[in-house]
Every structure is written in C-alpha cells, then in structure tokens.
Write a protein that holds these residues in place. Structure first.
Motif, mmCIF file in Angstrom:
data_model
loop_
_atom_site.group_PDB
_atom_site.id
_atom_site.type_symbol
_atom_site.label_atom_id
_atom_site.label_comp_id
_atom_site.label_asym_id
_atom_site.label_seq_id
_atom_site.Cartn_x
_atom_site.Cartn_y
_atom_site.Cartn_z
ATOM 1 N N LYS A 214 20.083 7.645 0.183
ATOM 2 C CA LYS A 214 19.044 6.622 0.113
ATOM 3 C C LYS A 214 19.643 5.279 -0.285
ATOM 4 O O LYS A 214 20.397 5.185 -1.254
ATOM 5 N N VAL A 215 19.295 4.221 0.476
ATOM 6 C CA VAL A 215 19.838 2.894 0.183
ATOM 7 C C VAL A 215 18.761 1.898 -0.235
ATOM 8 O O VAL A 215 19.085 0.873 -0.855
ATOM 9 N N SER A 216 17.503 2.154 0.096
ATOM 10 C CA SER A 216 16.437 1.249 -0.334
ATOM 11 C C SER A 216 15.079 1.907 -0.126
ATOM 12 O O SER A 216 14.975 2.941 0.544
ATOM 13 N N LYS B 121 0.804 -1.213 0.000
ATOM 14 C CA LYS B 121 0.000 0.000 0.000
ATOM 15 C C LYS B 121 0.844 1.273 0.000
ATOM 16 O O LYS B 121 0.349 2.346 -0.287
ATOM 17 N N ASP B 122 2.103 1.165 0.352
ATOM 18 C CA ASP B 122 2.957 2.341 0.469
ATOM 19 C C ASP B 122 4.394 1.850 0.545
ATOM 20 O O ASP B 122 4.664 0.660 0.331
ATOM 21 N N SER B 123 5.315 2.729 0.864
ATOM 22 C CA SER B 123 6.699 2.326 1.079
ATOM 23 C C SER B 123 7.387 3.375 1.944
ATOM 24 O O SER B 123 6.836 4.442 2.218
ATOM 25 N N VAL B 124 8.588 3.041 2.401
ATOM 26 C CA VAL B 124 9.394 3.983 3.167
ATOM 27 C C VAL B 124 10.757 4.129 2.495
ATOM 28 O O VAL B 124 11.237 3.216 1.831
ATOM 29 N N HIS B 125 11.358 5.304 2.681
ATOM 30 C CA HIS B 125 12.708 5.553 2.189
ATOM 31 C C HIS B 125 13.700 5.291 3.320
ATOM 32 O O HIS B 125 13.622 5.932 4.370
ATOM 33 N N LYS B 126 14.612 4.359 3.113
ATOM 34 C CA LYS B 126 15.665 4.099 4.101
ATOM 35 C C LYS B 126 16.896 4.931 3.729
ATOM 36 O O LYS B 126 17.451 4.781 2.637
ATOM 37 N N TYR B 127 17.315 5.819 4.652
ATOM 38 C CA TYR B 127 18.473 6.690 4.430
ATOM 39 C C TYR B 127 19.540 6.434 5.487
ATOM 40 O O TYR B 127 19.229 6.291 6.675
ATOM 41 N N LEU B 128 20.795 6.398 5.032
ATOM 42 C CA LEU B 128 21.944 6.256 5.916
ATOM 43 C C LEU B 128 22.879 7.447 5.731
ATOM 44 O O LEU B 128 22.910 8.077 4.668
ATOM 45 N N CYS B 129 23.641 7.737 6.786
ATOM 46 C CA CYS B 129 24.591 8.858 6.742
ATOM 47 C C CYS B 129 25.857 8.463 7.474
ATOM 48 O O CYS B 129 25.806 8.009 8.625
ATOM 49 N N ASP B 130 27.003 8.627 6.815
ATOM 50 C CA ASP B 130 28.293 8.333 7.444
ATOM 51 C C ASP B 130 28.877 9.541 8.158
ATOM 52 O O ASP B 130 29.520 9.406 9.196
ATOM 53 N N ASN B 131 28.665 10.715 7.603
ATOM 54 C CA ASN B 131 29.207 11.947 8.178
ATOM 55 C C ASN B 131 28.150 13.045 8.108
ATOM 56 O O ASN B 131 27.886 13.596 7.036
#
Length: 289
Positions: free
Chosen positions: A259-261, A125-135
């Motif tokens: 964004k990674v997935s 029905k929807d989705s989410v944005h997975k975000y990562l940050c190193d610095n």
C-alpha cells in the motif's frame, strides 16, 4: 518563475491533436498518462485546459459522464509555473458546467487538491487503497473454485455492462467499450451454468500494468482473477481497491502488493455514493472512479 495572466488564452476543450501537450503536462508533475489512456478519456468524456498564446497546455481536467445521473472528474493538473492563479478551480468548474447541475459528480482527490474541492462543494465520503507491486508472487490456492476464467468475447459485452452497473452503481457502457479496446487483456468469470458473474481488465501503461476494473462475486474469485491477469507479467503492477475489501487486500499483500496511499473519494450534489453490491474489488482508474 512569474507568469503574466496575459500569456494564458481562454479555457478551451482539448482535442486529439492536444494529446502530446497533455502528456507533457502530465510528465511535468510526475504522472504517467499516455496516448492510449488519454484517448480513452477523450472518447468517453471531455477534456478541458488552459493554453498559452504559444499553444502550450498549462492546465487540464477531464469529466466522464455515466448516464444522466453520475459523472467522474480526473486528470486535474496545473503546470508548476502557472499555479496560484486559480486555473485548477476554473478548469474543474468548466467540467462541472458541462453536466446538469443535479448530476452527482465524484472524484478521487490528491492531498494538494482536497481543500480546493472542498471549497467547491465536494465532500469526502470514502477512499480507495492504492497498491503497487514490483514482483508478483503467484498464489494458486484458489484454483479449486468451480468457475471458468476465459477471454472476453464481443457477445459478452451486455452481461459485462450489467454486472458492472450493479458493482459500480451506474451504467457506463461507452466507457467500458473504450476501456476494453484499450486493455492488454480482458477476462470474464463464468459460473458452471455459463453465466458471466465477474470480469477483469489489465491496462499496460508506461510504468505499471493496471489491474481494473475487477468485479467478482467474492474475494476468492477476485484473487483468482488477479492471478490470471498478473501472472507472467514482467514489470510493475498497480491496483486501486475500494474500502471494505479486507480479505482481498490480505491476499494481494501475500502476492507482493504494498500500500502506497489512501486518497479520498469526494462527491458533489449528493449525500452518498451510488448504491453498490460490494462486488467491485478494483476500480478502473482514479480518473474514472
């Protein structure tokens, strides 16, 4: 590696003493559940799994109920050596059987699990944005906002539960209490008249500082809240953002998030997600919806 069905015991509810085995199962597939995270899940809901006769946990799934009308499933894991035997389906069904048949159940699916969930009656029905940050790069452009961001106090809980319900779509007091207790930092946003209009938590995991839930009246205030939670942290950051927050995403990308997935949100026993007021800028975790 061939594994006989006879080496697997009945499907059981897992308890606190099973946490080391659940951590080992998580590590076996490259996930990073730790003791604090699993404690929060167990305190908020139920965790099931299969064990071998030797006591090794080879599958798991957790369900967290929110009130009587909504629940979230996560931590669905099957050890690599025990796949292809239907354990994932059985442990997920055990979670479903633990709540009323008309309860809306939601989950955030992996690519590997999506087809299984569809065959069990879930639909995307929807989705989410997975975000990562190193610095993390601090952005001070929102400091002029006429709000106050301060540490959460015990007496703030009722207001936090209320604004979280409006943002998430269902009350989740028990989960929030456990999540706040787990948090490295818990902040609230106050308007000039002293009312709480948002809040945010940071959770320190083995790999990432997880930012969420993030609830705010607009993307400018959400960005300022992120800055307060992320600033001075030496290490990796993670945030999972619901769809429809493009302005907020534009800001955090300037801060170093990548964004990674984009995993799908799937639901069962309903045609749509709970009604939300568009104030949810970051979810607590994929297991909790």
């Amino acid at each position: 590696m061939s594994v006989s069905e006879r080496t697997i015991t009945n499907l059981v509810r897992l308890e606190e003493w099973d946490i080391p085995g659940l951590i080992a199962l998580s590590v076996s597939i490259g996930w990073d559940y730790d003791k604090d995270e699993i404690n929060t899940v167990m305190s908020s809901g139920k965790v099931y799994g299969h064990k071998t006769k030797e006591g090794k946990i080879v599958s798991s799934a957790a369900i967290i109920p929110y009130g009587s009308s909504l629940a979230s499933i996560g931590m669905v894991i099957v050890h690599q050596d025990y796949r292809g035997k239907g354990l994932g389906r059985k442990v997920t069904q055990k979670c479903l059987d633990s709540v009323s048949g008309d309860t809306m159940v939601m989950l955030i699916a992996t690519d590997e699990g999506k087809s299984m969930y569809e065959s069990m009656g879930f639909s995307s029905k929807d989705s989410v944005h997975k975000y990562l940050c190193d610095n993390y790069l601090s952005m001070k452009s929102n400091d002029a906002l006429n709000v106050e961001i301060i540490s959460m106090r015990k007496e703030d809980l009722s207001q936090v539960v209320k604004i979280d319900k409006d943002a998430f779509g269902e009350e989740r007091r028990t989960f929030l209490i456990n999540r706040i207790n787990q948090a490295k930092e818990s902040l609230v946003i106050k308007s000039p008249d002293g009312n709480i209009i948002g809040y945010g938590l940071s959770i320190l995991g083995p790999i990432n500082l997880i930012l969420g839930p993030i609830v705010a009246p607009d993307h400018h205030t959400a960005s300022l809240l992120i800055d307060k939670l992320a600033n001075n942290h030496q290490g990796k950051l993670r945030i999972d953002i619901p769809l429809g927050n493009e302005d907020f995403i534009f800001h955090i990308k300037k801060c170093g998030f990548v964004k990674v997935s984009q995993p799908p949100i799937m639901i069962k026993n309903s045609k749509q997600l709970p009604q939300r007021n568009k104030a949810l800028y970051g979810i607590a975790a994929q297991i909790s919806g």
